[in-house]
Enzyme design. Structure first.
Site, PDB file in Angstrom:
ATOM      1  N   ASP A 120     -13.517  -2.136   4.013  1.00 63.03           N
ATOM      2  CA  ASP A 120     -12.374  -1.278   3.693  1.00 63.03           C
ATOM      3  C   ASP A 120     -11.128  -1.811   4.393  1.00 63.03           C
ATOM      4  O   ASP A 120     -10.986  -1.686   5.612  1.00 63.03           O
ATOM      5  CB  ASP A 120     -12.681   0.154   4.153  1.00 63.03           C
ATOM      6  CG  ASP A 120     -11.705   1.179   3.595  1.00 63.03           C
ATOM      7  OD1 ASP A 120     -10.566   0.794   3.270  1.00 63.03           O
ATOM      8  OD2 ASP A 120     -12.079   2.359   3.504  1.00 63.03           O
ATOM      9  N   HIS A 146     -12.344   0.472  -0.057  1.00 61.51           N
ATOM     10  CA  HIS A 146     -12.116   1.912   0.096  1.00 61.51           C
ATOM     11  C   HIS A 146     -12.742   2.727  -1.035  1.00 61.51           C
ATOM     12  O   HIS A 146     -13.163   3.861  -0.835  1.00 61.51           O
ATOM     13  CB  HIS A 146     -10.609   2.174   0.157  1.00 61.51           C
ATOM     14  CG  HIS A 146     -10.232   3.504   0.690  1.00 61.51           C
ATOM     15  ND1 HIS A 146     -10.687   4.003   1.893  1.00 61.51           N
ATOM     16  CD2 HIS A 146      -9.429   4.480   0.176  1.00 61.51           C
ATOM     17  CE1 HIS A 146     -10.181   5.193   2.114  1.00 61.51           C
ATOM     18  NE2 HIS A 146      -9.424   5.507   1.079  1.00 61.51           N
ATOM     19  N   SER A 159     -11.543   9.764   1.980  1.00 61.93           N
ATOM     20  CA  SER A 159     -10.314   9.266   2.581  1.00 61.93           C
ATOM     21  C   SER A 159      -9.631  10.391   3.362  1.00 61.93           C
ATOM     22  O   SER A 159     -10.198  10.895   4.325  1.00 61.93           O
ATOM     23  CB  SER A 159      -9.414   8.668   1.500  1.00 61.93           C
ATOM     24  OG  SER A 159      -8.387   7.893   2.067  1.00 61.93           O
ATOM     25  N   GLU A 200       0.811  -1.210   0.000  1.00 62.99           N
ATOM     26  CA  GLU A 200       0.000   0.000   0.000  1.00 62.99           C
ATOM     27  C   GLU A 200       0.844   1.259   0.000  1.00 62.99           C
ATOM     28  O   GLU A 200       0.578   2.199  -0.750  1.00 62.99           O
ATOM     29  CB  GLU A 200      -0.927  -0.009   1.220  1.00 62.99           C
ATOM     30  CG  GLU A 200      -1.786   1.238   1.376  1.00 62.99           C
ATOM     31  CD  GLU A 200      -2.826   1.387   0.285  1.00 62.99           C
ATOM     32  OE1 GLU A 200      -3.260   2.526   0.035  1.00 62.99           O
ATOM     33  OE2 GLU A 200      -3.212   0.367  -0.316  1.00 62.99           O
TER      34      GLU A 200
END
Length: 728
Positions: free
Chosen positions: A673, A705, A598, A196
Site C-alpha cells: 500500500d 490500497h 481506509s 494523490e
C-alpha cells in the site's frame, strides 16, 4: 485523499426495491458467488462517450474481431456512422485514444502500465485520420501524458522526469529539461503527494497559440523516502519513493514557461516563500498570460495569480482565506471566458459551494448561484446564450439534479426533476447532454436530451440487468434521519433482510467511511460492495450506514466541524447511530458491529475501542492508525501540522486507545500500500500486543490500497463474511 476501495467505485450505496424484486415466493438469496457476478455485470453499455465537435456524434472505443477500434456513433439513431481508428489495420493494440480539436489527428497509447493512482506510461502513436498513417513517438520507448499542440504539428510529453517536444513533420525532438532524476527532480508531471491529494498527474500545458509550454517543476530532493518491500523473489526488493508525511518537508514547486522560438525557459514569480503549494496552472485567453493557484502550507489561504509568460512577472488577482481550510479540490472549477475579460469559479465562501463571476482583475461581477445547498459540479457554459449548466443538491443532500441558469443569476430551471442521482455529459456545443440517472431502487438509465431538458431518446435502459436481478430477493435501502444528543440531524440508511420479520432480533453491521467531504448516504445505484451488503442481509444481518459530521453535501460548517480534531465528532456520531439502531425493536443491541476501509478503517477501529459498550465487532481494512504517518497535503489540510496541533494527531489515534478494546477486531492491510502504508497496521498490532489484547489480523502481500487483483477481492470478502458470521 484517502478513500476506501477506490478502484471499484467507492461510496456508491443503493439497491433495488422490494416492490420490484422481492414479492415473488421463489426468489434466490444473494450468495457469495452472486456478489461478484451481479456486482461486475455491466450496468452501463453507453459508456466512454466522447463528443465529436459537431455535437451530433460521439466516438467510443470497442473491441472488434479481437482488436480495439474507435467508432463514430450517430446520437439520435444510435447507429454506427464510421470507423475512426482500427487497431487491426494500424497494427496497434491500443487501450486509449484522444483527438485534437479539429478531429484530424488522434493520439493512441498501447502497452500502458500504471505508476500510481492517476499516473501511467505507455507507447504512443499519432495517427492522421485522413490517411490512416501512424507515427510512433520516442521509437517505442514508454512516455507519459503525450499531448498534441493546438496547431496539431507537435507533441509534448514526459519521460524519466524530463519534458520533451517532438515536431511531427520532421521528427525533430527537443529535450526541454535535463535535470529530471528519480527521487530528486520532476518536470512536467506531479510528485506522489500532488498526484494523490490534488488529483493531478500531468503538470504541463500548451499555450493557446502553441508557442509556449507551461510546466511545474518539483524539487523533491529534501523529501524523506519511504521504503516499501516487494515480496516474491529470493531477496525481497526495496521500492523507495518520496513520501512527505505530516510535518515533514515537501517538494519545492516552481512554475516555468518554455518558449519554443527562443528555446529559453522563464520561471514565473510565485513569491519568496517556498513552503507552499502550486497545484494548478491555466492559460487565460491571452496566450502570454498564465494563471496559477498558490496555497500556503496550511491551505487556509488560496491565491489566484496572473503571470506574464515572457518575463515571469506576476500579479495577485484574488485571495480567499478561511479559519479552517480552503478546499481547492472541491472548488476546482476556474474557467476563463472567451470575451477575454472575465472568468467564473466556485467557492464555499458564503458557507455553501456556489458559482461566482469575476472581472479579469479579480473584482466580483456577481454571485451567480446562492442558497443553503451545494453546486457539486459545473457542467457547461454556453457563452453565446449566456447560460450556465451545473449539478446541485438543491432538492436534497441525497439527490443530484441538473440545472441551467443565466449568467446574470436569473432564470434558473431544473432540467432533470426526477429524484435520484444525475450525472451529465454535455456536448461541446452545449446543444445536447447525456443523462446517467439512477436511484436507490432503479439501476442506471441513460438518455439523450436537448439542452432545454427535452428527452430525445433512451440510449440504455439496462433491461438486461433488471432481468438478471428479478430472480433475486434484494432488500430495499431505507433512508431516514435521526438527531444526535446535541440535536444534529444525521442522514442514514438501513438494509433489512428481504424476508425481514419484525418479531425477530437481528444483528446490525454498520458501514462507515466518514472522512471530510465524503458521502455514503446517497440516492444512487450501487456497486459490488453493495451487493456484498445484500449478501449479508441474506445471511440475516441488517446493514446500516450513517454519514457523520464532517461529511459532504451539507455545507461548509457541517464539513469543517471536524477541523483540527479528526475522529472525535465522527466517532461520537457513529456511536450515536449504533445507539439509535439498538433502540429499534427488531435489533439485538448486543450484536452491533462496524466495518470500513481506509478512513473507514480508521473510524471502525476507533468506534470499537471508544464505543466498547456499544460495538461487539469491527473490521478495519487498510486503516490510518496515526495521522502522523499520512501525507502532508491531506492531513495538514484538516489537522494543521503535528508541530502546531500534536493533540489533534494523538488524541484520536486508535493506537492511543488499544487498552479500551473489548470486542472482536479484524485488521486487514496490503503490504504494498503506497497510500496508507502497512506501517500503520504494524504499529497498531504492536500496541495491541503490548496491551495484551487478542485480535485477528491478515495481510495481503504486495497488494496496494484497493487490495485487488488475482484472487484478492474474492478472498477478502469471503474472509470478512466468515468473520462476521462467527463474531457478530
Amino acid at each position: 485523499m484517502i478513500k476506501s476501495w477506490r478502484a471499484i467505485g467507492l461510496g456508491l450505496i443503493c439497491m433495488m426495491s422490494i416492490s420490484l424484486f422481492s414479492q415473488a415466493q421463489n426468489l434466490k438469496k444473494v450468495r457469495p458467488e452472486d456478489v461478484f457476478k451481479l456486482g461486475t455485470f455491466s450496468q452501463e453499455t453507453i459508456s466512454g462517450i466522447n463528443w465529436m465537435k459537431d455535437g451530433q456524434f460521439y466516438s467510443s472505443q470497442i473491441l472488434r474481431n479481437g482488436a480495439p477500434a474507435v467508432v463514430k456513433i450517430n446520437l439520435e439513431t444510435g447507429q454506427e456512422a464510421g470507423v475512426l481508428l482500427d487497431g487491426r489495420t494500424l497494427g496497434v493494440d491500443f487501450s486509449s485514444y484522444s483527438f485534437n480539436a479539429e478531429e484530424s489527428k488522434a493520439l493512441i497509447a498501447s502497452d500502458v502500465e500504471s505508476i500510481y493512482r492517476r499516473s501511467s506510461k505507455g507507447v504512443f502513436y499519432v495517427v492522421d485520420l485522413a490517411s490512416g498513417r501512424k507515427q510512433q513517438l520516442m521509437n517505442g520507448e514508454k512516455i507519459s501524458y503525450a499531448t498534441l499542440s493546438p496547431d496539431n504539428d507537435k507533441v509534448a510529453f514526459v519521460q524519466n522526469n524530463n519534458l520533451y517536444l517532438v515536431e511531427l513533420a520532421s521528427g525533430k525532438q527537443t529535450q526541454i529539461t535535463s535535470d529530471g532524476e528519480w527521487n530528486k527532480v520532476i518536470n512536467g508531471s506531479a510528485d506522489w503527494v500532488y498526484e494523490e491529494e490534488f488529483a493531478m498527474a500531468q503538470a504541463f500545458q500548451w499555450s493557446p497559440d502553441a508557442k509556449k509550454i507551461a510546466f511545474i517543476r518539483f524539487d523533491e530532493s529534501q523529501v524523506p523516502e519511504f521504503n516499501m518491500q516487494l515480496w516474491g523473489s529470493l531477496y525481497p526488493k526495496d521500492y523507495k519513493f518520496k513520501y512527505p508525511k505530516a510535518g515533514q518537508k515537501n517538494s519545492i514547486a516552481s512554475i516555468h514557461v518554455y518558449d519554443l522560438a527562443s528555446g529559453k525557459t522563464q520561471q514565473m514569480d510565485a513569491g519568496t516563500e517556498t513552503d507552499i503549494y502550486l497545484p494548478r496552472i491555466y492559460w487565460t485567453k491571452d496566450a502570454n498570460t498564465l494563471a496559477f493557484i498558490r496555497l500556503n502550507r496550511l491551505q487556509n489561504q488560496l491565491d489566484l495569480l496572473h503571470a506574464d509568460a515572457s518575463t515571469g512577472a506576476s500579479k495577485l488577482i484574488l485571495t480567499e482565506t478561511s479559519q479552517t481550510y480552503v478546499d481547492l479540490n472541491y472548488n476546482d472549477d476556474l474557467q476563463y471566458l472567451s470575451d477575454g475579460k472575465t472568468f467564473i469559479r466556485t467557492s464555499e465562501q458564503d458557507g455553501f459551494k456556489h458559482i461566482y463571476h469575476h472581472n479579469l482583475d479579480g473584482s466580483l461581477i456577481r454571485q451567480i448561484t446562492s442558497g443553503n445547498w451545494e453546486v457539486t459540479a459545473m457542467v457547461g457554459l454556453d457563452e453565446k446564450a449566456k447560460k450556465l449548466y451545473y449539478i446541485s443538491t438543491e432538492a436534497s443532500p441525497l439527490e443530484r439534479n441538473f440545472y441551467v441558469i443565466n449568467l446574470n443569476g436569473k432564470g434558473k430551471k431544473v432540467l432533470t426533476p426526477a429524484k435520484g442521482t444525475h450525472t451529465i455529459n454535455m456536448s461541446s456545443d452545449r446543444k445536447f447532454y447525456i443523462d446517467y440517472h439512477s436511484t436507490a431502487d432503479v439501476p442506471l438509465k441513460v438518455t439523450l436530451n436537448e439542452a432545454s431538458g427535452k428527452e430525445l431518446k433512451v440510449l440504455e435502459d439496462n433491461q438486461a440487468l433488471k432481468d438478471k436481478l428479478t430472480g433475486y430477493a434484494l432488500a430495499k435501502k431505507e433512508f431516514f434521519t435521526f438527531p444526535t444528543v446535541d440535536g444534529t440531524l444525521l442522514n442514514a440508511y438501513l438494509i433489512k433482510p428481504a424476508d425481514f420479520d419484525p418479531s425477530k432480533k437481528y444483528p446490525v453491521l454498520m458501514y462507515v467511511y466518514g472522512g471530510p467531504g465524503s458521502q455514503n448516504v446517497l440516492n444512487a445505484w450501487g456497486s459490488l460492495r453493495d451487493f456484498w451488503h445484500q449478501q449479508l442481509a441474506a445471511e440475516g444481518f441488517i446493514v446500516a450506514c450513517v454519514d457523520n459530521r464532517g461529511t459532504g453535501a451539507r455545507g461548509r460548517d457541517f464539513k469543517h466541524s471536524t477541523y483540527a480534531n479528526l475522529g472525535k465528532l465522527e466517532v461520537i456520531d457513529q456511536i450515536e447511530g449504533a445507539k439509535h439502531f439498538a433502540e429499534m425493536p427488531f435489533v439485538d443491541p448486543s450484536r452491533i458491529g462496524i466495518w470500513g476501509w481506509s478512513y473507514g478503517g480508521y473510524m471502525s477501529s476507533l468506534s470499537l475501542m471508544i464505543g466498547n459498550d456499544v460495538f461487539k465487532t469491527a473490521i478495519a481494512v487498510a486503516p490510518v492508525t496515526t495521522w502522523r504517518y499520512y501525507d502532508t497535503i491531506y492531513t495538514e489540510r484538516y489537522l494543521q501540522t503535528p508541530q502546531l496541533n500534536a493533540t489533534g494527531y494523538d488524541d484520536n489515534s486508535p493506537i492511543m486507545h488499544v487498552n479500551k478494546l473489548k470486542g472482536n477486531f479484524l485488521l486487514i492491510h496490503g503490504t504494498g500500500d503506497d497510500n496508507v502504508h502497512f506501517q500503520n497496521s504494524v504499529d497498531l498490532v504492536n500496541a495491541l500486543i503490548n496491551a495484551d489484547k487478542q485480535f485477528d489480523s491478515f495481510y495481503y502481500p504486495n497488494k496496494a490500497h484497493s487490495i485487488s487483483g488475482g484472487n484478492a477481492t474474492w478472498h477478502i470478502y469471503t474472509q470478512m463474511t466468515n468473520f462476521l458470521k462467527e463474531k457478530l
